[in-house]
Design a protein around this motif. Structure first.
Motif, PDB file in Angstrom:
ATOM      1  N   GLY A 244     -51.852  43.245  52.042  1.00  0.00           N
ATOM      2  CA  GLY A 244     -51.736  43.045  50.604  1.00  0.00           C
ATOM      3  C   GLY A 244     -50.319  42.958  50.074  1.00  0.00           C
ATOM      4  O   GLY A 244     -50.129  42.812  48.852  1.00  0.00           O
ATOM      5  N   ALA A 245     -49.314  43.025  50.941  1.00  0.00           N
ATOM      6  CA  ALA A 245     -47.930  42.989  50.480  1.00  0.00           C
ATOM      7  C   ALA A 245     -47.544  41.582  50.007  1.00  0.00           C
ATOM      8  O   ALA A 245     -48.022  40.585  50.558  1.00  0.00           O
ATOM      9  CB  ALA A 245     -46.988  43.436  51.599  1.00  0.00           C
ATOM     10  N   PRO A 246     -46.674  41.470  48.982  1.00  0.00           N
ATOM     11  CA  PRO A 246     -46.266  40.148  48.467  1.00  0.00           C
ATOM     12  C   PRO A 246     -45.644  39.256  49.543  1.00  0.00           C
ATOM     13  O   PRO A 246     -45.750  38.029  49.455  1.00  0.00           O
ATOM     14  CB  PRO A 246     -45.247  40.496  47.377  1.00  0.00           C
ATOM     15  CG  PRO A 246     -45.618  41.876  46.942  1.00  0.00           C
ATOM     16  CD  PRO A 246     -46.113  42.572  48.168  1.00  0.00           C
ATOM     17  N   VAL A 247     -45.011  39.859  50.564  1.00  0.00           N
ATOM     18  CA  VAL A 247     -44.352  39.038  51.579  1.00  0.00           C
ATOM     19  C   VAL A 247     -45.361  38.219  52.388  1.00  0.00           C
ATOM     20  O   VAL A 247     -44.991  37.244  53.042  1.00  0.00           O
ATOM     21  CB  VAL A 247     -43.500  39.934  52.510  1.00  0.00           C
ATOM     22  CG1 VAL A 247     -44.379  40.736  53.465  1.00  0.00           C
ATOM     23  CG2 VAL A 247     -42.477  39.106  53.265  1.00  0.00           C
ATOM     24  N   LEU A 248     -46.653  38.587  52.316  1.00  0.00           N
ATOM     25  CA  LEU A 248     -47.691  37.802  52.985  1.00  0.00           C
ATOM     26  C   LEU A 248     -48.405  36.869  52.004  1.00  0.00           C
ATOM     27  O   LEU A 248     -49.392  36.232  52.369  1.00  0.00           O
ATOM     28  CB  LEU A 248     -48.716  38.725  53.652  1.00  0.00           C
ATOM     29  CG  LEU A 248     -48.197  39.666  54.737  1.00  0.00           C
ATOM     30  CD1 LEU A 248     -49.351  40.393  55.427  1.00  0.00           C
ATOM     31  CD2 LEU A 248     -47.371  38.910  55.770  1.00  0.00           C
ATOM     32  N   ALA A 249     -47.929  36.791  50.769  1.00  0.00           N
ATOM     33  CA  ALA A 249     -48.565  35.937  49.764  1.00  0.00           C
ATOM     34  C   ALA A 249     -47.940  34.547  49.785  1.00  0.00           C
ATOM     35  O   ALA A 249     -47.171  34.165  48.891  1.00  0.00           O
ATOM     36  CB  ALA A 249     -48.445  36.577  48.381  1.00  0.00           C
ATOM     37  N   PHE A 250     -48.239  33.798  50.825  1.00  0.00           N
ATOM     38  CA  PHE A 250     -47.810  32.398  50.918  1.00  0.00           C
ATOM     39  C   PHE A 250     -48.665  31.718  51.973  1.00  0.00           C
ATOM     40  O   PHE A 250     -49.448  32.375  52.672  1.00  0.00           O
ATOM     41  CB  PHE A 250     -46.322  32.294  51.251  1.00  0.00           C
ATOM     42  CG  PHE A 250     -45.962  32.685  52.665  1.00  0.00           C
ATOM     43  CD1 PHE A 250     -45.947  31.736  53.692  1.00  0.00           C
ATOM     44  CD2 PHE A 250     -45.635  34.001  52.977  1.00  0.00           C
ATOM     45  CE1 PHE A 250     -45.609  32.097  54.997  1.00  0.00           C
ATOM     46  CE2 PHE A 250     -45.293  34.369  54.273  1.00  0.00           C
ATOM     47  CZ  PHE A 250     -45.283  33.420  55.286  1.00  0.00           C
ATOM     48  N   SER A 251     -48.530  30.437  52.084  1.00  0.00           N
ATOM     49  CA  SER A 251     -49.255  29.663  53.104  1.00  0.00           C
ATOM     50  C   SER A 251     -48.457  28.405  53.364  1.00  0.00           C
ATOM     51  O   SER A 251     -47.529  28.088  52.615  1.00  0.00           O
ATOM     52  CB  SER A 251     -50.659  29.301  52.585  1.00  0.00           C
ATOM     53  OG  SER A 251     -50.557  28.268  51.627  1.00  0.00           O
ATOM     54  N   PRO A 252     -48.811  27.672  54.416  1.00  0.00           N
ATOM     55  CA  PRO A 252     -48.147  26.369  54.600  1.00  0.00           C
ATOM     56  C   PRO A 252     -48.494  25.452  53.432  1.00  0.00           C
ATOM     57  O   PRO A 252     -49.608  25.465  52.918  1.00  0.00           O
ATOM     58  CB  PRO A 252     -48.728  25.863  55.933  1.00  0.00           C
ATOM     59  CG  PRO A 252     -50.014  26.601  56.118  1.00  0.00           C
ATOM     60  CD  PRO A 252     -49.803  27.942  55.477  1.00  0.00           C
ATOM     61  N   LEU A 253     -47.523  24.663  53.018  1.00  0.00           N
ATOM     62  CA  LEU A 253     -47.717  23.733  51.889  1.00  0.00           C
ATOM     63  C   LEU A 253     -47.114  22.379  52.242  1.00  0.00           C
ATOM     64  O   LEU A 253     -46.086  22.319  52.941  1.00  0.00           O
ATOM     65  CB  LEU A 253     -47.025  24.265  50.634  1.00  0.00           C
ATOM     66  CG  LEU A 253     -47.608  25.517  49.969  1.00  0.00           C
ATOM     67  CD1 LEU A 253     -46.698  25.980  48.829  1.00  0.00           C
ATOM     68  CD2 LEU A 253     -49.010  25.245  49.450  1.00  0.00           C
ATOM     69  N   PRO A 254     -47.707  21.294  51.749  1.00  0.00           N
ATOM     70  CA  PRO A 254     -47.086  19.972  51.965  1.00  0.00           C
ATOM     71  C   PRO A 254     -45.789  19.879  51.160  1.00  0.00           C
ATOM     72  O   PRO A 254     -45.703  20.381  50.028  1.00  0.00           O
ATOM     73  CB  PRO A 254     -48.145  19.008  51.443  1.00  0.00           C
ATOM     74  CG  PRO A 254     -49.018  19.823  50.549  1.00  0.00           C
ATOM     75  CD  PRO A 254     -48.994  21.224  51.056  1.00  0.00           C
ATOM     76  N   GLU A 255     -44.792  19.256  51.747  1.00  0.00           N
ATOM     77  CA  GLU A 255     -43.482  19.169  51.088  1.00  0.00           C
ATOM     78  C   GLU A 255     -43.558  18.153  49.947  1.00  0.00           C
ATOM     79  O   GLU A 255     -43.963  17.002  50.164  1.00  0.00           O
ATOM     80  CB  GLU A 255     -42.423  18.754  52.108  1.00  0.00           C
ATOM     81  CG  GLU A 255     -41.011  18.918  51.600  1.00  0.00           C
ATOM     82  CD  GLU A 255     -39.991  18.716  52.721  1.00  0.00           C
ATOM     83  OE1 GLU A 255     -40.389  18.273  53.821  1.00  0.00           O
ATOM     84  OE2 GLU A 255     -38.802  19.013  52.498  1.00  0.00           O
ATOM     85  N   PRO A 256     -43.179  18.553  48.731  1.00  0.00           N
ATOM     86  CA  PRO A 256     -43.218  17.594  47.617  1.00  0.00           C
ATOM     87  C   PRO A 256     -42.154  16.511  47.776  1.00  0.00           C
ATOM     88  O   PRO A 256     -41.158  16.715  48.462  1.00  0.00           O
ATOM     89  CB  PRO A 256     -42.954  18.472  46.389  1.00  0.00           C
ATOM     90  CG  PRO A 256     -42.259  19.681  46.912  1.00  0.00           C
ATOM     91  CD  PRO A 256     -42.718  19.878  48.316  1.00  0.00           C
TER      92      PRO A 256
END
Length: 483
Positions: A244-256
C-alpha cells in the motif's frame, strides 16, 4: 575463508603484532574468526525458503542427522542455541511457528509453513572444537554466530531495473503483457489503461489503482505458471512492508508524444519508478545483499518440470537475471557501485523437493541444476568464490519405492497427498540424464511431481528433521568456519 579474507586477516595480524604480546595477538586473531557469518537464503516463490531455514535451524540444534557435516562427523560440534537477532530493524524468522506447522498442532494436520513475504533473520550460536593442533592450543573451544537472512528471490530480479529508464521498462512490460496467454490475464489492466491519457494531470487515486491492477496481473501470471521474471518490479509480487505504499503506486505507461508535462500521470509514474529503483532496490542491495558472506539459491525444478515449457523458460530467465547480482560486483555504473562491497565467497544452487524425484534420478536432477546455472556458476568461480549445486530436500516428506506396472519395474515415490487418509504411490516420470532432453520432455508434460505434505510424526523431540543432503549443503555453506 576466501583469499581476500585471509589477506585482510593477515594485514590485521601484522599491525597487531607490532603493538601487542603473542597472547594478546592470539586472542585478537581468534576474535576476528568469530565474526558473525551471514547466510542469505533466497529463491522464487514456492522454492522452499521457509522450510529450508526452519530445517537447517532444527538440524543444527539437533544434529543427529548430519553425518556429512564434517565438524559433526569428527565429534567436534559441541552444540547450538538460538540467540537474539543482531539487527533490531529486521523481523525475527518465526522458527517455532513454522516448525509447529510442519509438525501439525492444535488439531491441524501437518502442512507446509506460509511462504516468505519479507526479509527476516534468525541468529544461531554454534560451539565447536577446532580441528588443528595449533588452533586448539590458541583456543580449544570456539563460538560461531550464524545469521540466517531469509528474503524473497523476486527482489533479486529488481537488480535488472537499476540501470533502466521508465520509458524503456514500460515499453517492454506493455509489449509482453499484450502477447500470448498473458494478454487475457492483462485485459483488466490494459482496458483501464486504454481510457487514460498519460499526458493528463496526475491523480493519486488513479495511480494507486494502476499499481494494484499491475500487481494483480503479475500475480495472475505467476499463478498460471506464466513468465513473470521480465515483468516486475519484484515488490509488486512480494511487497513485504511496502504493502500500500505510494512508491508502489505506478504502472508501465505508454510514452506520450513529445515531452510529458510536469505533474502529468506519466511524469509522476516515472518519478515513482525512479524512487523505487533508487530507494527500494538500491537500499536492499546496499544494506542487506552486500553484507552477506554466503548465499544459497533454492530452485523448485520438479515444480517447473511439472508445469511445462513456459515455467522452464521463465525459471531460466529468472535465474539468469537474479544471478546477475552475483556477477556485477566488479562492474561499473550504478550496479557496480551498489555491489562493489559484495563479499559472498560461497554460493549453493540447490534443486529443492528432491524427495518428489526417485532417488535413482537425483544425480540427473543435480545435472539439470548444473545446466541451468552453468554460466553464473562459471562467473562466480572466476571471481574467486566457490559455487556448488546439489539436489536436496530440506524436509523429506516422501520416500523412493519401486512398483510393478505391466511387467515394468518403475521407480516411484510414496507419500501423503493433501486430504488423503492413505499414502499414495506415484510414478512421476523418468527424468533423462541429458538436461536438454529433460527440458524437451517437459514440453510434452512428461512429468508429474506430486505436492506431498509432511507425514505425521516427522517432528520428534530431540531429533532433526528427515532430509536429503541437507548436511552436505550445510558443510558447503559453513563447514570451513567449523574447521
Amino acid at each position: 575463508m576466501s583469499a581476500s579474507s585471509f589477506d585482510r586477516l593477515g594485514s590485521t595480524a601484522r599491525r597487531l603484532a607490532r603493538r601487542f604480546s603473542p597472547d594478546m595477538l592470539a586472542d585478537e586473531a581468534a576474535s576476528l574468526l568469530d565474526r558473525p557469518l551471514r547466510l542469505g537464503v533466497t529463491g522464487l516463490a514456492r522454492s522452499g525458503k521457509t522450510v529450508f531455514t526452519t530445517a537447517i535451524a532444527r538440524a543444527l540444534l539437533f544434529p543427529d542427522r548430519l553425518p556429512f557435516l564434517q565438524a559433526r562427523a569428527d565429534g567436534r560440534l559441541i552444540g547450538a542455541e538460538l540467540r537474539r537477532p543482531g539487527d533490531p530493524e529486521i523481523p525475527r524468522f518465526a522458527y517455532e511457528t513454522h516448525l509447529a506447522r510442519i509438525a501439525g498442532s492444535d488439531g491441524d494436520a501437518p502442512g507446509w509453513p506460509a511462504s516468505t513475504r519479507t526479509l527476516s533473520q534468525l541468529r544461531i550460536g554454534l560451539r565447536w572444537k577446532p580441528a588443528g593442533l595449533v588452533d586448539r592450543r590458541i583456543r580449544p573451544v570456539r563460538d560461531l554466530t550464524l545469521d540466517i537472512i531469509d528474503y524473497p528471490g523476486e527482489w533479486l530480479l529488481d537488480l535488472a531495473l537499476i540501470e533502466r529508464g521508465f520509458a524503456d521498462w514500460s515499453a517492454e512490460a506493455l509489449s509482453l503483457s499484450r502477447r500470448g496467454p498473458r494478454a487475457e490475464l492483462a485485459r483488466p489492466f490494459l482496458d483501464r489503461l486504454s481510457t487514460l491519457d498519460p499526458a493528463a494531470p496526475a491523480d493519486d487515486v488513479v495511480l494507486a489503482e494502476l499499481g494494484r491492477a499491475w500487481s494483480t496481473h503479475l500475480i495472475a501470471c505467476r499463478e498460471a505458471g506464466l513468465a513473470v521474471s521480465r515483468l516486475g518490479p519484484g515488490r509488486f509480487l512480494v511487497p513485504g512492508d511496502l504493502e500500500g505504499a505510494p512508491v508502489l503506486a505506478f504502472s508501465p505507461l505508454p510514452e506520450p508524444a513529445g515531452r510529458a508535462p510536469s505533474g502529468s500521470l506519466y511524469a509522476v509514474a516515472e518519478e515513482r519508478f525512479d524512487q523505487y529503483r533508487r530507494r527500494i532496490v538500491g537500499r536492499f542491495f546496499r544494506d542487506h545483499f552486500a553484507r552477506l558472506d554466503r548465499q544459497v539459491v533454492l530452485v523448485d525444478l520438479p515444480g517447473a518440470l511439472s508445469a511445462g515449457p513456459e515455467a522452464i523458460d521463465d525459471l531460466k530467465l529468472a535465474l539468469t537475471e537474479s544471478l546477475g547480482a552475483f556477477r556485477y560486483g566488479r562492474g561499473s555504473g550504478m550496479i557496480g557501485r551498489l555491489l562493489s562491497g559484495v563479499r559472498i565467497d560461497r554460493v549453493l544452487f540447490a534443486a529443492t523437493k528432491a524427495d518428489q524425484v526417485p532417488a535413482s534420478q537425483h544425480a540427473r536432477l543435480d545435472g539439470l541444476m548444473q545446466a541451468m546455472v552453468a554460466d553464473a556458476a562459471r562467473a562466480i568461480r572466476f571471481d574467486g568464490a566457490e559455487a556448488r549445486t546439489l539436489a536436496i530436500a530440506a524436509v523429506k516428506a516422501a520416500e523412493s519405492v519401486f512398483a510393478d506396472h505391466d511387467g515394468r519395474n518403475l521407480a516411484c515415490v510414496r507419500g501423503w497427498l493433501a486430504g488423503r487418509a492413505q499414502a499414495s504411490v506415484v510414478y512421476p516420470g523418468d527424468l533423462p540424464a541429458d538436461p536438454a532432453e529433460a527440458i524437451a520432455r517437459a514440453a510434452g508434460r512428461g512429468f508429474d511431481y506430486p505436492p506431498f505434505v509432511p507425514p505425521a510424526g516427522l517432528v520428534r523431540d530431540g531429533h532433526g528433521l528427515a532430509h536429503i543432503r541437507l548436511d552436505q549443503a550445510l558443510d558447503h555453506l559453513i563447514g570451513d568456519r567449523l574447521a
